[in-house]
Enzyme design. Sequence first.
Site, mmCIF file in Angstrom:
data_model
loop_
_atom_site.group_PDB
_atom_site.id
_atom_site.type_symbol
_atom_site.label_atom_id
_atom_site.label_comp_id
_atom_site.label_asym_id
_atom_site.label_seq_id
_atom_site.Cartn_x
_atom_site.Cartn_y
_atom_site.Cartn_z
ATOM 1 N N THR A 135 -8.647 -5.277 -4.194
ATOM 2 C CA THR A 135 -8.386 -6.694 -4.480
ATOM 3 C C THR A 135 -9.019 -7.580 -3.416
ATOM 4 O O THR A 135 -9.534 -7.094 -2.413
ATOM 5 C CB THR A 135 -6.870 -6.971 -4.446
ATOM 6 O OG1 THR A 135 -6.401 -6.607 -3.136
ATOM 7 C CG2 THR A 135 -6.122 -6.189 -5.499
ATOM 8 N N HIS A 168 -4.805 14.173 -2.736
ATOM 9 C CA HIS A 168 -5.834 14.224 -1.702
ATOM 10 C C HIS A 168 -6.570 15.550 -1.700
ATOM 11 O O HIS A 168 -7.637 15.674 -1.128
ATOM 12 C CB HIS A 168 -5.203 14.028 -0.317
ATOM 13 C CG HIS A 168 -4.775 12.621 -0.063
ATOM 14 N ND1 HIS A 168 -3.579 12.298 0.526
ATOM 15 C CD2 HIS A 168 -5.380 11.447 -0.326
ATOM 16 C CE1 HIS A 168 -3.476 10.997 0.626
ATOM 17 N NE2 HIS A 168 -4.560 10.447 0.114
ATOM 18 N N ASP A 173 -13.880 -5.936 3.597
ATOM 19 C CA ASP A 173 -13.747 -5.807 2.145
ATOM 20 C C ASP A 173 -14.549 -4.583 1.716
ATOM 21 O O ASP A 173 -15.779 -4.584 1.756
ATOM 22 C CB ASP A 173 -14.267 -7.070 1.454
ATOM 23 C CG ASP A 173 -13.996 -7.024 -0.055
ATOM 24 O OD1 ASP A 173 -13.793 -5.915 -0.608
ATOM 25 O OD2 ASP A 173 -13.987 -8.100 -0.677
ATOM 26 N N ASP A 209 -10.193 -0.933 5.691
ATOM 27 C CA ASP A 209 -9.107 -1.550 4.924
ATOM 28 C C ASP A 209 -9.181 -3.051 5.164
ATOM 29 O O ASP A 209 -9.638 -3.497 6.215
ATOM 30 C CB ASP A 209 -7.740 -1.004 5.346
ATOM 31 C CG ASP A 209 -6.743 -1.079 4.195
ATOM 32 O OD1 ASP A 209 -6.437 -0.037 3.587
ATOM 33 O OD2 ASP A 209 -6.288 -2.205 3.882
ATOM 34 N N HIS A 210 -8.742 -3.832 4.178
ATOM 35 C CA HIS A 210 -8.866 -5.283 4.363
ATOM 36 C C HIS A 210 -7.600 -5.901 4.955
ATOM 37 O O HIS A 210 -7.581 -7.093 5.220
ATOM 38 C CB HIS A 210 -9.283 -5.967 3.047
ATOM 39 C CG HIS A 210 -8.270 -5.879 1.953
ATOM 40 N ND1 HIS A 210 -8.298 -6.692 0.849
ATOM 41 C CD2 HIS A 210 -7.203 -5.071 1.793
ATOM 42 C CE1 HIS A 210 -7.296 -6.382 0.059
ATOM 43 N NE2 HIS A 210 -6.626 -5.408 0.590
ATOM 44 N N SER A 268 -1.004 8.242 -0.882
ATOM 45 C CA SER A 268 -0.948 9.027 -2.122
ATOM 46 C C SER A 268 -0.202 10.336 -1.894
ATOM 47 O O SER A 268 -0.073 10.806 -0.760
ATOM 48 C CB SER A 268 -2.364 9.358 -2.603
ATOM 49 O OG SER A 268 -3.119 8.198 -2.770
ATOM 50 N N SER A 283 -2.857 4.254 5.395
ATOM 51 C CA SER A 283 -2.170 4.910 6.520
ATOM 52 C C SER A 283 -3.133 5.663 7.429
ATOM 53 O O SER A 283 -2.772 6.029 8.541
ATOM 54 C CB SER A 283 -1.158 5.916 5.983
ATOM 55 O OG SER A 283 -1.846 7.030 5.417
ATOM 56 N N ALA A 335 0.836 -1.210 0.000
ATOM 57 C CA ALA A 335 0.000 0.000 0.000
ATOM 58 C C ALA A 335 0.866 1.254 0.000
ATOM 59 O O ALA A 335 2.025 1.226 0.396
ATOM 60 C CB ALA A 335 -0.902 0.001 1.233
ATOM 61 N N THR A 336 0.292 2.349 -0.456
ATOM 62 C CA THR A 336 0.999 3.631 -0.427
ATOM 63 C C THR A 336 0.082 4.708 0.135
ATOM 64 O O THR A 336 -1.134 4.573 0.087
ATOM 65 C CB THR A 336 1.387 4.102 -1.853
ATOM 66 O OG1 THR A 336 0.221 4.077 -2.675
ATOM 67 C CG2 THR A 336 2.461 3.219 -2.463
HETATM 68 N N1 SAH Z 1 -5.837 6.557 0.975
HETATM 69 C C1 SAH Z 1 -4.782 5.781 1.588
HETATM 70 C C2 SAH Z 1 -4.015 4.859 0.677
HETATM 71 C C3 SAH Z 1 -4.748 4.018 -0.226
HETATM 72 S S1 SAH Z 1 -3.787 2.711 -0.974
HETATM 73 C C4 SAH Z 1 -3.765 6.708 2.244
HETATM 74 O O1 SAH Z 1 -3.790 7.889 1.983
HETATM 75 O O2 SAH Z 1 -2.923 6.211 2.984
HETATM 76 C C5 SAH Z 1 -5.103 1.582 -1.197
HETATM 77 C C6 SAH Z 1 -5.537 0.833 0.036
HETATM 78 O O3 SAH Z 1 -6.639 0.005 -0.335
HETATM 79 C C7 SAH Z 1 -4.494 -0.096 0.629
HETATM 80 O O4 SAH Z 1 -4.318 0.224 1.981
HETATM 81 C C8 SAH Z 1 -5.113 -1.506 0.479
HETATM 82 O O5 SAH Z 1 -4.818 -2.362 1.565
HETATM 83 C C9 SAH Z 1 -6.599 -1.180 0.418
HETATM 84 N N2 SAH Z 1 -7.453 -2.182 -0.237
HETATM 85 C C10 SAH Z 1 -7.223 -2.846 -1.399
HETATM 86 N N3 SAH Z 1 -8.260 -3.675 -1.688
HETATM 87 C C11 SAH Z 1 -9.168 -3.518 -0.677
HETATM 88 C C12 SAH Z 1 -10.453 -4.090 -0.403
HETATM 89 N N4 SAH Z 1 -11.015 -5.003 -1.205
HETATM 90 N N5 SAH Z 1 -11.097 -3.695 0.707
HETATM 91 C C13 SAH Z 1 -10.553 -2.773 1.559
HETATM 92 N N6 SAH Z 1 -9.342 -2.199 1.355
HETATM 93 C C14 SAH Z 1 -8.662 -2.567 0.252
#
Ligand code: SAH
Length: 239
Positions: A234, A65, A149, A115-116, A60, A94, A57-58
């Site tokens: 995912t 934002h 999810d 988050d999953h 952004s 995060s 994960a990142t």
């Molecule tokens: N907005 C966040 C970063 C988003 S990165 C920030 O500013 O820090 C995308 C995130 O989506 C990741 O943390 C990943 O774990 C989550 N993610 C991916 N598939 C998901 C799903 N099916 N359900 C919930 N979270 C999911």
Amino acid sequence: MAWRSSGSTNATLIENLYINGLIKSPRVKDAMLAVDRAHFAPTAPHQDAPQTIGHGATVSAPHMHASSERKKACESLLPHLSPTSRVLDIGSGSGYLTAVLAHLVSPGGSVIGVDHIRPLVELAEKNVAKSAEGRRMLAEGRVRFVRGDGRAGWAEGSHRDGEGTAEDGYDAIHVGAAAGEVHPALIEQLRAPGRMFIPVQDSPYGQNVWVVDKLSDGSVRKERLYGVSYVPLTDEPGK
Ligand code: SAH
């Protein structure tokens, strides 16, 4: 734009984003000033660049934002972020954007980050708790992180006592990863009126941000905005 907008502190980062027109709304600027990105991004937090936080994960880049000519996350949701709004932030990672959204709906609103990946749910909570205001928000239930999810939204989530109430539903839903479709469960969980910001993998070649409005009469309007590149929503890793 990253090189122009970076700063040595959170305040200079946000000021530079504002001066360069990447943040247009004073409300978004104030919310981003109130949340120190150093609490959420492990390295070089005041660069206008994305940061890895582990688990694939990142966080952004800050300008993603904020807002711009291309109406980024906060700006397009702004008309639906009032001091009593209930907000869902899917793919909260995060917790940075969740915290900014919580400031935008302060003092009476609330935000749930979904988050999953459990360690990311815990990390987000820990990050928000690094500031006194963040700790207050967590204690009062104005920010909450849950594991789930996000494609199913968070159906029991818009109330604080664990009981379903007439208050169910969200004024605004932000999706922080690319969906395979505009998931019907998410539209269902929007209030009328309500708005969702959702990147969608809508062709084999790319993703576009869609803004989905549920109008006061319950009808739904979808508008495709512009091309983007998000990590996908995912299945949980290992499933
Ligand atoms: N907005 C966040 C970063 C988003 S990165 C920030 O500013 O820090 C995308 C995130 O989506 C990741 O943390 C990943 O774990 C989550 N993610 C991916 N598939 C998901 C799903 N099916 N359900 C919930 N979270 C999911």
